[in-house]
Design a protein around this motif. Structure first.
Motif, PDB file in Angstrom:
ATOM      1  N   CYS A 134       0.806  -1.216   0.000  1.00 38.00           N
ATOM      2  CA  CYS A 134       0.000   0.000   0.000  1.00 38.00           C
ATOM      3  C   CYS A 134       0.846   1.276   0.000  1.00 38.00           C
ATOM      4  O   CYS A 134       2.066   1.235  -0.020  1.00 38.00           O
ATOM      5  CB  CYS A 134      -0.888  -0.014   1.238  1.00 38.00           C
ATOM      6  SG  CYS A 134       0.077   0.018   2.772  1.00 38.00           S
TER       7      CYS A 134
ATOM      8  N   ASN B 275       3.505   1.631   2.624  1.00 36.62           N
ATOM      9  CA  ASN B 275       4.774   0.985   2.292  1.00 36.62           C
ATOM     10  C   ASN B 275       5.570   1.811   1.286  1.00 36.62           C
ATOM     11  O   ASN B 275       6.796   1.912   1.380  1.00 36.62           O
ATOM     12  CB  ASN B 275       4.526  -0.411   1.710  1.00 36.62           C
ATOM     13  CG  ASN B 275       4.874  -1.497   2.696  1.00 36.62           C
ATOM     14  OD1 ASN B 275       4.858  -1.244   3.902  1.00 36.62           O
ATOM     15  ND2 ASN B 275       5.202  -2.667   2.208  1.00 36.62           N
TER      16      ASN B 275
ATOM     17  N   THR C 202       8.104  -5.405   2.072  1.00 38.59           N
ATOM     18  CA  THR C 202       7.079  -6.401   1.733  1.00 38.59           C
ATOM     19  C   THR C 202       5.694  -6.095   2.274  1.00 38.59           C
ATOM     20  O   THR C 202       5.527  -5.282   3.182  1.00 38.59           O
ATOM     21  CB  THR C 202       7.492  -7.773   2.300  1.00 38.59           C
ATOM     22  OG1 THR C 202       7.580  -7.646   3.731  1.00 38.59           O
ATOM     23  CG2 THR C 202       8.823  -8.233   1.740  1.00 38.59           C
ATOM     24  N   CYS C 203       4.721  -6.800   1.708  1.00 34.70           N
ATOM     25  CA  CYS C 203       3.309  -6.688   2.087  1.00 34.70           C
ATOM     26  C   CYS C 203       2.807  -8.101   2.313  1.00 34.70           C
ATOM     27  O   CYS C 203       3.272  -9.037   1.675  1.00 34.70           O
ATOM     28  CB  CYS C 203       2.562  -6.042   0.925  1.00 34.70           C
ATOM     29  SG  CYS C 203       0.767  -6.123   1.045  1.00 34.70           S
ATOM     30  N   THR C 204       1.826  -8.270   3.183  1.00 33.63           N
ATOM     31  CA  THR C 204       1.304  -9.622   3.405  1.00 33.63           C
ATOM     32  C   THR C 204      -0.218  -9.632   3.511  1.00 33.63           C
ATOM     33  O   THR C 204      -0.812 -10.545   4.057  1.00 33.63           O
ATOM     34  CB  THR C 204       1.981 -10.260   4.647  1.00 33.63           C
ATOM     35  OG1 THR C 204       1.684 -11.640   4.679  1.00 33.63           O
ATOM     36  CG2 THR C 204       1.554  -9.597   5.944  1.00 33.63           C
ATOM     37  N   ILE C 205      -0.836  -8.596   2.945  1.00 31.83           N
ATOM     38  CA  ILE C 205      -2.288  -8.453   3.104  1.00 31.83           C
ATOM     39  C   ILE C 205      -3.061  -9.594   2.438  1.00 31.83           C
ATOM     40  O   ILE C 205      -4.096 -10.019   2.923  1.00 31.83           O
ATOM     41  CB  ILE C 205      -2.757  -7.077   2.573  1.00 31.83           C
ATOM     42  CG1 ILE C 205      -4.188  -6.774   2.989  1.00 31.83           C
ATOM     43  CG2 ILE C 205      -2.636  -6.953   1.073  1.00 31.83           C
ATOM     44  CD1 ILE C 205      -4.309  -5.776   4.039  1.00 31.83           C
TER      45      ILE C 205
ATOM     46  N   CYS D 119       5.676  -5.692   6.131  1.00 34.62           N
ATOM     47  CA  CYS D 119       4.661  -6.480   6.839  1.00 34.62           C
ATOM     48  C   CYS D 119       4.892  -7.985   6.761  1.00 34.62           C
ATOM     49  O   CYS D 119       4.641  -8.704   7.723  1.00 34.62           O
ATOM     50  CB  CYS D 119       3.279  -6.121   6.305  1.00 34.62           C
ATOM     51  SG  CYS D 119       2.820  -4.430   6.715  1.00 34.62           S
TER      52      CYS D 119
ATOM     53  N   VAL E 109      -3.326  -7.012   9.191  1.00 37.15           N
ATOM     54  CA  VAL E 109      -2.606  -5.775   9.519  1.00 37.15           C
ATOM     55  C   VAL E 109      -2.490  -5.493  11.021  1.00 37.15           C
ATOM     56  O   VAL E 109      -1.402  -5.190  11.501  1.00 37.15           O
ATOM     57  CB  VAL E 109      -3.206  -4.560   8.765  1.00 37.15           C
ATOM     58  CG1 VAL E 109      -2.603  -3.255   9.254  1.00 37.15           C
ATOM     59  CG2 VAL E 109      -2.932  -4.710   7.280  1.00 37.15           C
TER      60      VAL E 109
ATOM     61  N   ARG F  45       1.115  -4.655  12.328  1.00 35.59           N
ATOM     62  CA  ARG F  45       1.447  -3.238  12.554  1.00 35.59           C
ATOM     63  C   ARG F  45       1.130  -2.778  13.975  1.00 35.59           C
ATOM     64  O   ARG F  45       1.389  -1.633  14.329  1.00 35.59           O
ATOM     65  CB  ARG F  45       0.775  -2.348  11.521  1.00 35.59           C
ATOM     66  CG  ARG F  45       1.361  -2.556  10.105  1.00 35.59           C
ATOM     67  CD  ARG F  45       1.462  -1.275   9.302  1.00 35.59           C
ATOM     68  NE  ARG F  45       2.156  -1.463   8.042  1.00 35.59           N
ATOM     69  CZ  ARG F  45       2.973  -0.568   7.491  1.00 35.59           C
ATOM     70  NH1 ARG F  45       3.221   0.574   8.084  1.00 35.59           N
ATOM     71  NH2 ARG F  45       3.550  -0.804   6.337  1.00 35.59           N
TER      72      ARG F  45
ATOM     73  N   GLN G 155      -3.704   3.744   9.002  1.00 38.32           N
ATOM     74  CA  GLN G 155      -4.532   2.558   8.745  1.00 38.32           C
ATOM     75  C   GLN G 155      -6.003   2.910   8.932  1.00 38.32           C
ATOM     76  O   GLN G 155      -6.871   2.345   8.310  1.00 38.32           O
ATOM     77  CB  GLN G 155      -4.133   1.424   9.690  1.00 38.32           C
ATOM     78  CG  GLN G 155      -3.445   0.278   8.982  1.00 38.32           C
ATOM     79  CD  GLN G 155      -2.019   0.613   8.598  1.00 38.32           C
ATOM     80  OE1 GLN G 155      -1.329   1.254   9.354  1.00 38.32           O
ATOM     81  NE2 GLN G 155      -1.592   0.199   7.431  1.00 38.32           N
TER      82      GLN G 155
HETATM   83 FE1  SF4 Z   1       0.193  -2.061   3.564  1.00 42.74          FE
HETATM   84 FE2  SF4 Z   1      -1.281  -3.911   4.729  1.00 42.74          FE
HETATM   85 FE3  SF4 Z   1       0.401  -4.612   2.808  1.00 42.74          FE
HETATM   86 FE4  SF4 Z   1       1.279  -3.860   5.196  1.00 42.74          FE
HETATM   87  S1  SF4 Z   1       0.063  -5.672   4.764  1.00 42.74           S
HETATM   88  S2  SF4 Z   1       2.056  -3.175   3.212  1.00 42.74           S
HETATM   89  S3  SF4 Z   1      -0.186  -2.283   5.791  1.00 42.74           S
HETATM   90  S4  SF4 Z   1      -1.385  -3.317   2.558  1.00 42.74           S
END
Ligand code: SF4
Ligand code: 5AD
Length: 439
Positions: A11, A14, A46-49, A81, A161, A165, A196
């Motif tokens: 997102c 990031n 990185t992202c893990t959504i 993340c 998240v 976070r 957020q």
């Molecule tokens: Fe953004 Fe959520 Fe991905 Fe983290 S897990 S980078 S807060 S979208």
């Protein structure tokens, strides 16, 4: 000179963190490399959504690992993340990773990368703080992201998240206003406030500075030189009248709200723990439209949440039609390890999810096309961002309502211009520049 390369997933938060990472590495004397092949320090933010960013990261990391096998001096750093979510296993899964750090640990990155290029292998950088005072390498001199909070106190049952976070922590208003003031004097005209859940900003502050998001919008609006203010993302449950009033009354606050719906079915919203239902969402939309003329609304929607029936999905389609969103990000539900929804019964099959998302995208596109068609014949204020991606002889920018416009004219990046809109598709507008906006 040693060189770095940063690959960013996820997102805007990031993307903004990556600006800080780049700024810090440059402060350490490193230069940017065009790709990971040529970099001495390879960073992944990185992202893990959902599962998809996890998979994309794994593919990128495998390439970096192959490079490191040939050149063992390369440093591989993994932040963000996914790193945080996998912190217990990261160095076992990927033994060639040198440094790992969570989303709040960027201020410490310098210590871990090490000025001499000596990375402390296998240690996870820990710390949670705002990076507001760090240098940043911004993409465009006239636009900036500003972080106003970190973490999230909501308990959406699908979302990873909050666990990566952490609890919500608001940045102090004086620090935010200070940063925006510095940005404005450096030539920034548009800021996007990031959190957020921006609408709950301020509630956790100590009594001496406790305030709320509407007040922050007013404070940022008062800063000389800031022509446009955006924010993302609000949570519908916390969107209150004072914020609507501030949006209506502040000249710089753009007529756009990204208001994640997630589902149009009250039953599914309940299972998602969104704490609003279909009716309350629709009422909020009415209040916002009544208070803020010409408001653009965009949203996020998930299909295939556990237990979602055809009737539930149909309600989502209905709400999309009723609201008439200007655009929407649509997602297939992706079970995330450790979230409540991952182990709920009645998981929806991949086939049904696919079929539903196709139908949803159709309805979203129709709605976006109608909304954009309404702009034809009008004159819009556009912030010029650069040449068009498809035709370099044409300029590209965005309206206050956040729609991309391609247009002929003589503006330069950073200019505010008036563009007469002549054509529309579901994603873009096009037209010709008629005047430079005097400010
Ligand atoms: Fe953004 Fe959520 Fe991905 Fe983290 S897990 S980078 S807060 S979208
Ligand atoms: N599966 C699918 N989509 C998700 N989102 C968040 N978690 C998941 C998940 N597990 C979507 C939501 C959110 C956006 C950023 O990502 O729509 O608003």
């Amino acid at each position: 000179m040693k060189r770095y390369h940063v690959t960013t997933f996820g997102c805007q938060m990031n993307a903004h963190d990556s600006e800080r990472i780049k700024g810090m590495l440059e402060e350490l004397g490193l230069g940017e490399a065009p790709d990971q092949h040529e970099a001495d320090v390879i960073v992944f933010n990185t992202c893990t959504i959902r599962e998809k960013p996890d998979q994309r990261f794994a593919a990128h990391l495998a390439q970096a690992a192959a490079l490191k096998q040939r050149e063992p001096d390369k440093v591989i750093a993994v932040g963000g993340c996914y790193a945080e979510a996998q912190r217990e296993r990261l160095f076992d899964l990927y033994p060639y990773v040198d440094v790992a750090f969570g989303p709040g640990s960027i201020p410490h990155l310098a210590d871990w990368i090490g000025t001499g290029g000596q990375a402390p292998r296998g240690r996870f950088a820990e710390w949670r703080s705002f990076a507001g005072d760090l240098p940043a390498r911004r993409e465009r001199p006239f636009q900036a992201w500003v972080q106003i909070s970190m973490g999230c106190n909501s308990k959406c049952s699908y979302c990873i998240v909050p666990s990566v976070r952490g609890r919500e922590q608001s940045r102090r208003p004086g620090d935010i206003v200070g940063e925006v003031t510095r940005l404005a004097s450096a030539g920034v005209r548009e800021v996007t406030l990031l959190g957020q859940n921006v609408n709950s900003w301020g509630r956790d502050l100590l009594p001496d500075v406790r305030t709320e998001f509407g007040e922050l919008l007013r404070a940022v609006d008062a800063i000389d030189g800031i022509e446009r203010i955006r924010f993302t993302s609000p949570h519908p449950k916390d969107f209150r009248v004072p914020v609507i009033e501030a949006m209506a009354e502040c000249a710089a606050v753009c007529e756009h709200a990204h208001l994640p719906l997630q589902s149009g079915s009250t039953r599914i919203l309940k299972a998602m723990r969104r704490t609003y239902g279909r009716q309350r969402y629709l009422k909020l939309v009415d209040e916002m439209r009544a208070g803020i003329p010409d408001l653009a609304l965009t949203t996020d929607i998930i299909v295939g949440f556990p237990g979602e029936t055809e009737a539930d999905f149909h309600e989502t389609l209905e709400v999309v039609k009723e609201v008439g969103f200007d655009s929407a990000f649509t997602f297939v539900f992706s079970p995330r390890h450790g979230t409540e929804a991952a182990t709920m019964p009645d998981q929806v099959s991949e086939d049904v999810k696919r079929e539903r998302i196709e139908r949803l995208v159709d309805v979203v596109q129709r709605s976006a096309r109608l909304r954009n068609a309404e702009r034809v014949g009008r004159t819009e204020e556009v912030l010029v961002e650069g040449p068009s991606r498809t035709d370099p002889s044409v300029l590209r920018g965005r309206t206050r309502r956040n729609t991309t416009v391609n247009f002929s004219g003589g503006g330069v990046p950073g200019d505010l211009v008036h563009v007469h809109i002549e054509r529309a598709t579901s994603t873009t507008l096009s037209g010709r520049e008629v005047a430079l906006v005097a400010v």
